[in-house]
Design a protein around this motif. Structure first.
Motif, short mmCIF file in Angstrom:
data_model
loop_
_atom_site.label_atom_id
_atom_site.label_comp_id
_atom_site.label_asym_id
_atom_site.label_seq_id
_atom_site.Cartn_x
_atom_site.Cartn_y
_atom_site.Cartn_z
N ASN A 1 6.99 8.52 -1.40
CA ASN A 1 5.74 8.68 -2.14
C ASN A 1 4.64 9.34 -1.30
OD1 ASN A 1 4.04 8.33 -4.39
ND2 ASN A 1 3.31 6.34 -3.64
N LYS A 2 3.58 9.71 -1.97
CA LYS A 2 2.37 10.28 -1.36
C LYS A 2 2.64 11.64 -0.70
CE LYS A 2 0.37 5.72 -0.48
NZ LYS A 2 -0.61 4.93 0.25
N ALA B 1 2.81 9.48 -6.78
CA ALA B 1 2.41 8.64 -7.90
C ALA B 1 1.02 9.04 -8.34
CB ALA B 1 2.45 7.17 -7.50
N ASP C 1 0.79 -1.24 0.00
CA ASP C 1 0.00 0.00 0.00
C ASP C 1 0.82 1.28 0.00
OD1 ASP C 1 -2.44 -1.07 -0.26
OD2 ASP C 1 -3.02 -0.96 1.85
N GLY D 1 2.35 2.29 -2.56
CA GLY D 1 2.18 2.90 -3.88
C GLY D 1 3.04 2.34 -4.99
N LYS D 2 3.53 1.10 -4.84
CA LYS D 2 4.37 0.49 -5.87
C LYS D 2 3.62 0.38 -7.21
CE LYS D 2 4.92 -3.25 -3.39
NZ LYS D 2 4.29 -2.85 -2.12
N THR D 3 2.42 -0.18 -7.13
CA THR D 3 1.64 -0.40 -8.35
C THR D 3 1.28 0.93 -8.99
OG1 THR D 3 0.75 -2.31 -7.22
CG2 THR D 3 -0.35 -1.65 -9.25
N LYS D 4 0.87 1.86 -8.15
CA LYS D 4 0.48 3.19 -8.64
C LYS D 4 1.68 3.87 -9.32
CE LYS D 4 -2.89 6.32 -8.34
NZ LYS D 4 -4.23 5.99 -8.83
N ASP E 1 1.70 14.30 -1.73
CA ASP E 1 0.52 15.16 -1.89
C ASP E 1 -0.35 15.14 -0.64
OD1 ASP E 1 -1.92 12.99 -2.81
OD2 ASP E 1 0.14 12.35 -2.94
P1 GDP Z 1 1.22 -1.14 -3.44
O1 GDP Z 1 0.57 -2.14 -2.53
O2 GDP Z 1 2.53 -0.68 -2.90
O3 GDP Z 1 1.30 -1.57 -4.88
O4 GDP Z 1 0.31 0.17 -3.37
P2 GDP Z 1 -0.72 0.74 -4.45
O5 GDP Z 1 -0.03 1.27 -5.63
O6 GDP Z 1 -1.79 -0.27 -4.67
O7 GDP Z 1 -1.29 1.98 -3.65
C1 GDP Z 1 -1.97 1.81 -2.43
C2 GDP Z 1 -2.96 2.96 -2.22
O8 GDP Z 1 -2.26 4.17 -2.09
C3 GDP Z 1 -3.90 3.12 -3.40
O9 GDP Z 1 -5.18 3.44 -2.89
C4 GDP Z 1 -3.31 4.29 -4.15
O10 GDP Z 1 -4.29 5.00 -4.86
C5 GDP Z 1 -2.71 5.12 -3.04
N1 GDP Z 1 -1.58 5.92 -3.50
C6 GDP Z 1 -0.51 5.47 -4.19
N2 GDP Z 1 0.33 6.50 -4.45
C7 GDP Z 1 -0.23 7.60 -3.92
C8 GDP Z 1 0.16 8.99 -3.84
O11 GDP Z 1 1.19 9.41 -4.35
N3 GDP Z 1 -0.67 9.81 -3.16
C9 GDP Z 1 -1.82 9.39 -2.60
N4 GDP Z 1 -2.57 10.28 -1.97
N5 GDP Z 1 -2.22 8.12 -2.66
C10 GDP Z 1 -1.44 7.22 -3.30
#
Ligand code: GDP
Length: 613
Positions: free
Chosen positions: A219-220, A256, A118, A120-123, A222
């Protein structure tokens, strides 16, 4: 030398010579090497507590144990060594560039994105894929092929970067376990609102172990609660010191979601590559590289995404990829466009293979189809033998005796099916790490890519296995058959969820642990002799409760006379009762023990199951 007797078998002993055996060799293979009758080895193992046939694959430990008994040093040759030798026999070598310095050309870095769930890897992978693709006119990457390239501008130069499109360190580690390393640089994603978490540290450790440089994406940013400074401080404690603090790790604050500073992140990757790596490859030789992922496509047959590491792969090349071979019929890029060739660090979807290779397996272009087929066939035979060896329960003499002593150990058999080979391997790799002690073990008896078939069900039924479907579903009559055969199929789309559930299942399978709970005590005040049911104890319950079904022990002058016995009867007045409470009188008969005395204490207790943590 006089042949000694081992377990009643006469076998000629060695003089400490070294015997090289392939992993998964059989007793016949061993016997041939040391020039003895295979049957004598079978018999010898039998006397050591193992039952195997002469042609069956045996595991490393068994080969070594047998070697020890026979005074040979057994060297089990690893699959990597064996593969090297196999390729050598065809005058091939995998892993290093041909030619000299002058033949080497700079190539793009290959990047894997890791970090806590969570964060943000995928994002991030999505954002990079959409924002900065090499082929801008193509309208963005439409196909998920397991890897893609992006273009970035660094000091006026167009630089390419290859991303492995499977987030997380499981795939990275599964590849490394195969001796393959695709990744040059790891991007460690840490959410600025959450900070360093357990999987952040885990990923960090995997990457460090592989000696791969790291770029940190904070990340995040914002988010209002984002605290990028805190992340820097936390990672410093793990040895990742930001450049701005005098260290040598580049930290880039990104979002992301909002698409912030992604170009800076790409620049940091290029700069880190330039500063600490010499990424060059010979683009003119026969192509070599790694399989990133592969699956069976209904229309196109086996398709594999390969990452070219050196040389240039061309349509029409004869290729061997793991145990698969073929001629490259067509190649596609991440846009679904047909391409004619792929140069170093270029991912490409290859069509035309005979089978689905595994993620992390290597591929090589060879002289002709015949050579490709010969190598593939040898590899396949070896894989089959190794798998068979793995499938056997690991059982040394000690294990054998221990399991005899404590009753049979329990085993959970699994069949893994997944959509791509990378996920199957990642799953198997994580499953292998589940540790619930010695009493219960987990065995993956089969694994594969594609839908769950009737064959899978039949194997599961025959070996009491559970089928794990990762992003796949049963095919044809498989569901019906599973119902009929009582085979359980569990479906997952998230690896850690599968791991959690299987771990719980394993804990459920553990034999329960019990603790004793005292129910009550009674004192024998009188004894009535009955010729029919033996001596009846007239008691007064002095504490707690006596229960008809409980176990009792007999205590005399503070010493236990009878450790554990059942009650043959429990009565109040003339009625049979199930329990008698403190302060009441009762009559009872201790089963199997007649020698009771006035003043003895009868203590009732039961064994209660302790829930597993
Ligand atoms: P992963 O488990 O590392 O692949 O994480 P995801 O890419 O699935 O992201 C997990 C959650 O964080 C999702 O709901 C994304 O929309 C959110 N997210 C990812 N990057 C960002 C960011 O830069 N800012 C915000 N506010 N949310 C993010």
């Amino acid at each position: 030398m006089e042949a000694p007797t081992i377990g009643g078998v006469r076998v000629r002993k060695g003089n400490g010579e070294t015997v090289r055996l392939a992993r998964g060799a059989s007793l016949t293979d061993f016997a041939e090497k040391i020039n003895v009758d295979p049957a004598s080895l079978v018999q010898m193992l039998f006397s050591l507590g193992e039952m195997v046939t002469a042609t069956e694959s045996v595991n490393d430990e068994t080969l070594e144990l047998l070697g020890e008994e026979l005074n040979y040093i057994v060297q089990v040759v690893s699959p990597e060594d064996e593969d090297r030798e196999l390729l050598e026999s065809f005058d091939l070598e995998f892993g290093s560039d041909e030619g000299d310095e002058g033949d080497l050309v700079i190539r793009p870095p290959v990047v894997t994105v890791m970090g806590h769930v969570d964060h943000g890897k995928t994002k991030l992978l999505d954002a990079l894929r959409n924002a900065n693709v090499v082929d801008k006119e193509a309208g963005g990457i439409t196909q998920h092929i397991g890897a893609y390239q992006v273009m970035t501008d660094v000091d006026g130069d167009e630089r390419r970067i290859t991303f492995i499109d499977t987030p997380g360190h499981e795939a990275f580690t599964a590849m490394r376990a195969r001796g393959a390393q695709a990744t040059d640089i790891a991007i460690l994603v840490v959410a600025a609102d959450d900070g360093v978490m357990p999987q952040t540290v885990e990923a960090l450790n995997h990457v460090k172990a592989a000696g791969v440089p790291i770029v940190v994406a904070v990340n995040k940013i914002d988010k209002p609660e984002a605290d990028p400074t805190k992340v820097r401080g936390q990672l410093t404690e793990y040895g990742l010191v930001p450049e701005e603090y005098g260290g040598d790790t580049m930290f880039v604050d990104v979002s992301a979601k909002a698409g912030l500073h992604l170009d800076k992140l790409l620049e940091a990757v290029v700069l880190t590559a330039d500063a600490s790596l010499d990424l060059r490859a010979n683009p003119t030789q026969d192509a070599q590289g790694l399989v990133v992922e592969a699956h069976l496509d209904r229309g196109r047959g086996p398709v594999a995404t390969v990452l070219v590491q050196r040389g240039t792969l061309r349509v029409g090349d004869s290729i061997v990829a793991g145990p698969a071979h073929g001629r490259v019929r067509a190649m596609l890029d991440e846009f679904g466009h047909e391409i004619e060739e792929a140069d170093p660090a270029r991912p490409a979807l290859v069509l035309g293979l005979s089978a689905v290779p595994g993620a992390g397996q290597n591929f090589l272009v060879v002289d002709d189809d015949r050579m490709a087929r010969q190598i593939a066939e040898k590899r396949e035979a070896r894989e089959r033998a190794a798998m068979q060896a793995q499938r056997r329960v690991r059982r040394t003499l000690e294990d054998f005796m221990a399991s005899m002593e404590k009753g049979e150990s329990q085993e959970l058999n699994l069949i893994l099916k997944g959509d791509v080979s990378g996920s199957v391997e990642a799953l198997e790799d994580s499953l292998a790490k589940i540790d619930v002690g010695d009493e219960v073990s987990l065995r993956v008896i089969d694994r594969g890519v594609g839908a769950i078939t009737e064959t899978n069900i039949m194997l599961a039924a025959a070996s009491d296995a559970i089928i794990i479907g990762f992003n796949v579903r049963p095919q044809g009559k498989a569901t019906e058959l599973a119902d009929k055969e009582g085979v359980e199929i569990r479906y997952y789309s998230v690896i850690y969820q599968a791991i959690e559930e299987i771990e719980a299942a394993l804990k459920g399978m553990l034999k329960p642990e019990f603790e004793e709970a005292t129910l009550g005590q009674a004192e024998i005040r009188e004894i009535f002799r009955s010729s029919k049911i033996g001596n009846i104890a007239g008691c007064m319950v002095t504490s707690g409760t006596l229960r008809r079904n409980a176990k009792v022990r007999l205590i005399r002058d503070g010493a236990v006379i009878v450790e554990s016995a059942d009650l043959a009867s429990l009565r109040r007045e003339r009625d049979d009762v199930t329990e008698v409470r403190e302060g009441f009188e009762c009559g009872l008969v201790v089963k199997g023990y007649n020698d009771i005395k006035i003043g003895d204490v009868v203590e009732a207790f039961e064994m209660r199951e302790i829930p597993r943590a």
